[in-house]
Design a protein around this motif. Sequence first.
Motif, PDB file in Angstrom:
ATOM      1  N   LEU A 141       5.567   1.025  15.074  1.00 32.20           N
ATOM      2  CA  LEU A 141       5.265  -0.169  14.286  1.00 32.20           C
ATOM      3  C   LEU A 141       6.508  -0.702  13.579  1.00 32.20           C
ATOM      4  O   LEU A 141       6.826  -1.885  13.652  1.00 32.20           O
ATOM      5  N   PHE A 142       7.238   0.213  12.914  1.00 31.40           N
ATOM      6  CA  PHE A 142       8.430  -0.211  12.191  1.00 31.40           C
ATOM      7  C   PHE A 142       9.456  -0.818  13.130  1.00 31.40           C
ATOM      8  O   PHE A 142      10.031  -1.867  12.861  1.00 31.40           O
ATOM      9  N   PHE A 180      -9.731  -3.446   6.582  1.00 34.71           N
ATOM     10  CA  PHE A 180      -9.327  -2.058   6.361  1.00 34.71           C
ATOM     11  C   PHE A 180     -10.522  -1.109   6.306  1.00 34.71           C
ATOM     12  O   PHE A 180     -10.355   0.083   6.102  1.00 34.71           O
ATOM     13  N   TYR A 228       3.181   4.788  13.737  1.00 34.76           N
ATOM     14  CA  TYR A 228       3.765   4.052  12.621  1.00 34.76           C
ATOM     15  C   TYR A 228       5.252   3.825  12.833  1.00 34.76           C
ATOM     16  O   TYR A 228       5.805   2.806  12.420  1.00 34.76           O
ATOM     17  N   ALA A 284       1.145  -5.513   4.311  1.00 37.51           N
ATOM     18  CA  ALA A 284       0.209  -4.475   3.869  1.00 37.51           C
ATOM     19  C   ALA A 284       0.136  -3.373   4.923  1.00 37.51           C
ATOM     20  O   ALA A 284       0.140  -2.188   4.594  1.00 37.51           O
ATOM     21  N   ILE A 285       0.103  -3.765   6.192  1.00 36.38           N
ATOM     22  CA  ILE A 285      -0.021  -2.762   7.253  1.00 36.38           C
ATOM     23  C   ILE A 285       1.254  -1.928   7.361  1.00 36.38           C
ATOM     24  O   ILE A 285       1.197  -0.712   7.535  1.00 36.38           O
ATOM     25  N   VAL A 286       2.410  -2.593   7.228  1.00 36.41           N
ATOM     26  CA  VAL A 286       3.662  -1.835   7.318  1.00 36.41           C
ATOM     27  C   VAL A 286       3.758  -0.826   6.178  1.00 36.41           C
ATOM     28  O   VAL A 286       4.139   0.327   6.383  1.00 36.41           O
ATOM     29  N   LEU A 338       8.355  -4.270  14.528  1.00 36.96           N
ATOM     30  CA  LEU A 338       8.366  -5.351  13.549  1.00 36.96           C
ATOM     31  C   LEU A 338       9.775  -5.733  13.129  1.00 36.96           C
ATOM     32  O   LEU A 338      10.020  -6.869  12.732  1.00 36.96           O
ATOM     33  N   LEU A 385      -4.015   0.273  13.870  1.00 32.18           N
ATOM     34  CA  LEU A 385      -3.328  -0.867  13.259  1.00 32.18           C
ATOM     35  C   LEU A 385      -1.953  -1.113  13.866  1.00 32.18           C
ATOM     36  O   LEU A 385      -1.632  -2.253  14.192  1.00 32.18           O
ATOM     37  N   LEU A 425       1.354   0.511   4.658  1.00 28.28           N
ATOM     38  CA  LEU A 425       0.385   1.569   4.982  1.00 28.28           C
ATOM     39  C   LEU A 425       1.046   2.606   5.897  1.00 28.28           C
ATOM     40  O   LEU A 425       0.916   3.817   5.701  1.00 28.28           O
ATOM     41  N   GLY A 426       1.785   2.092   6.900  1.00 31.88           N
ATOM     42  CA  GLY A 426       2.505   2.993   7.803  1.00 31.88           C
ATOM     43  C   GLY A 426       3.506   3.837   7.036  1.00 31.88           C
ATOM     44  O   GLY A 426       3.674   5.028   7.298  1.00 31.88           O
ATOM     45  N   LEU A 427       4.142   3.215   6.038  1.00 29.63           N
ATOM     46  CA  LEU A 427       5.137   3.926   5.232  1.00 29.63           C
ATOM     47  C   LEU A 427       4.534   5.153   4.554  1.00 29.63           C
ATOM     48  O   LEU A 427       5.152   6.209   4.484  1.00 29.63           O
ATOM     49  N   LEU A 467       0.840  -1.200   0.000  1.00 33.77           N
ATOM     50  CA  LEU A 467       0.000   0.000   0.000  1.00 33.77           C
ATOM     51  C   LEU A 467       0.875   1.250   0.000  1.00 33.77           C
ATOM     52  O   LEU A 467       0.397   2.352   0.153  1.00 33.77           O
TER      53      LEU A 467
END
Lengths: 372, 297
Positions: B277-278, B37, B274, A138-140, B281, B225, A142-144, A74
């Motif tokens: 998140l990075f 989503f 976010y 997909a979620i990562v 992960l 998310l 999206l975060g990007l 995404l």
Amino acid sequence: MRGRPLLYRSYEQDGGLLNTAAKRWWSAALLAVLVWVPFQASPDLVLLLATAAIAAIGAIGLNIVTGYAGQVSLGHAFFLGVGAYTAAVLNGDPAARSGVVGYGLDMWIWLPAAGLVAAAAGLLVAPIAFRLRGLYLAIVTLGLVFIGDHIFREAESLTGGVGVGRKAAAPELFGFSFAEPGTILGVPLARDQGLYFMGLIALVIMALFARNVARSGVGRAFAAVRDRDIAAEVMGVSLRRYKIYAFVISSFYAGIAGSLLYTISRFLEPGTFGLLLSVQYIAMVLIGGPATISGSIMGAAFVTLLPRLIEEVPSFVPIISGEAAGGFLTTQQLEQFLYGLLIVLFLIFEPRGMYGIWARARNYWKAWPFSY
Amino acid sequence: MTRLLQSLAAGVGQGSIYALLALAFVIIYKSMRVVNFAVPGMMILGAYMVVYFGNVLGINFWIALLLAILVGAVVAFLIERLAIRPMIGKPVFAIAIITLGIDVLLRVVTSDLIGTNIRNIRDPWGLKTFNLGDVVIQHRRVAMVVAAALVCGLLFLFFRYSRIGLAMRATAFDQEAALTLGISVGTVFALSWVIAGGLSALAGMFVATGSGIDQQSAFVALKALPAVILGGIDSIPGAVVGALTVGIFEGLSNTYQIQYLPFLGQNFAQVVPYVILFIVLLVRPYGLFGTPEIERV
């Protein structure tokens, strides 16, 4: 092998780019039509076609990672943005208003550079991407998009800042500008025609390259990763390597498309590269046909021409309004609404996209008048 | 110190909203292995419904909220029936992308209903505050925490003691085994969407407290998310912990980032989830509490 066009005697022949006579003739005919069109159509339509051609490059890029290699991304808008800003910064006027960087370089530098910088950004993200599968990815990505959006908004010396923006790169190659009226090989070209041929040439080169990647060993490895990643790894296809390849190639395409796309509107605004742009490219891939190059081009053309079609709608449907205030939906909202609706409908009813519709029509007429 | 506590309080409140949304993601993921989503669209629709029933029709706030939750649940039910059910058995990517398409549909329609102005709701909390020592706390933050805790408690009881809750757990554990035992997996799917729709609408109402909603508010839901991933996508306690963590980091960054890390730019707090998140992960690909997927060939 006269008279037996479908008899192949080698794998090279079978896997060839134009492996049937029909493909050879129709490709030549299509190319002839594409060269002829800009001299006939109205300038605004030609510009729209130029946009479609460049958008198709971006769609092919997304199709490589999502369609061929099966990694849902995404984050395409981010890579488009990186390409667009790389080009704008390298090409920008060094003497322009204070605070915005520019180096005044030529197209032969900024075009490859835009692709390479975007590819480097893809390489940077790839370590996260190859550790993750499916929806996590997909979620990562999206975060990007959101992180990228923030960077574009805040890096004012590069992007001009929110609401201000900056001039996009000007397509000037060795002193010849595609964006201004000029003469090439003795043929006078208007601005729209120049941009159209720039987009068309770029698209043909990039599409051929993508098609060749797809039918090479790398392309088969992508398909193996997509269809069953564990089986692929058991057969010796390195997931890590091919996922990185897919991301890097895809972001290279996005970079090139991003840098060329805004030579048409001549202006870049940091708010452009949001989730909506990514959804638009997803729509191109899914409407056109995943894992097909011709599908990406059809999808890009459809999605780019859709707003033009929609402009005609208000005169037929009373609840849709051309003005911002009236009606239930404005044309712009209808456009987004249709992206969403078409994604849903194509996935449910025709997962192979417009390419699938075309393939079915072709097969029907191949066998006509018999049903199979 | 006061500043720290105050930003923590704001962060926990925001985290509670994320917790409600994260539950909406996790419940659907657990039952059908799909990331939904469409939650942003469902959330903003719920928020608008509170505006519509409460302000436009002038109904009492609590009844309006109840109606909005009901509408959210019905819409979610319809989405499941019309768009998701035909796709069962297809790749999960395809279903996830469908929810993305539905999200666009819902957001376009709701944006149009909201219009260009900011819409406020008539919530009983407003911007009222009370003091706990030196710390000023908004009433609405407390309401968020209480609501999130209440919802978690109710869901726990539901999954633990009710028959259909047990069926949902069984389906999450092994769909085919549940089917052979006579559990109606279709009902479980529908119910998980209905619960998620209701939760999204409730969360939407809380998003609308304070400064109201505009056309961009839907994106708040996507910040749940990272919370979901942080906790592991199939873990309900993990989702709550992840949501609170994300909320707290966002609150802290709201207060301190511009002072200590000014080069990250204004509004950096908006992307903090976010960034977390990075980082998470990179270290733990399945989140903090998630089950690593074991693939058998």
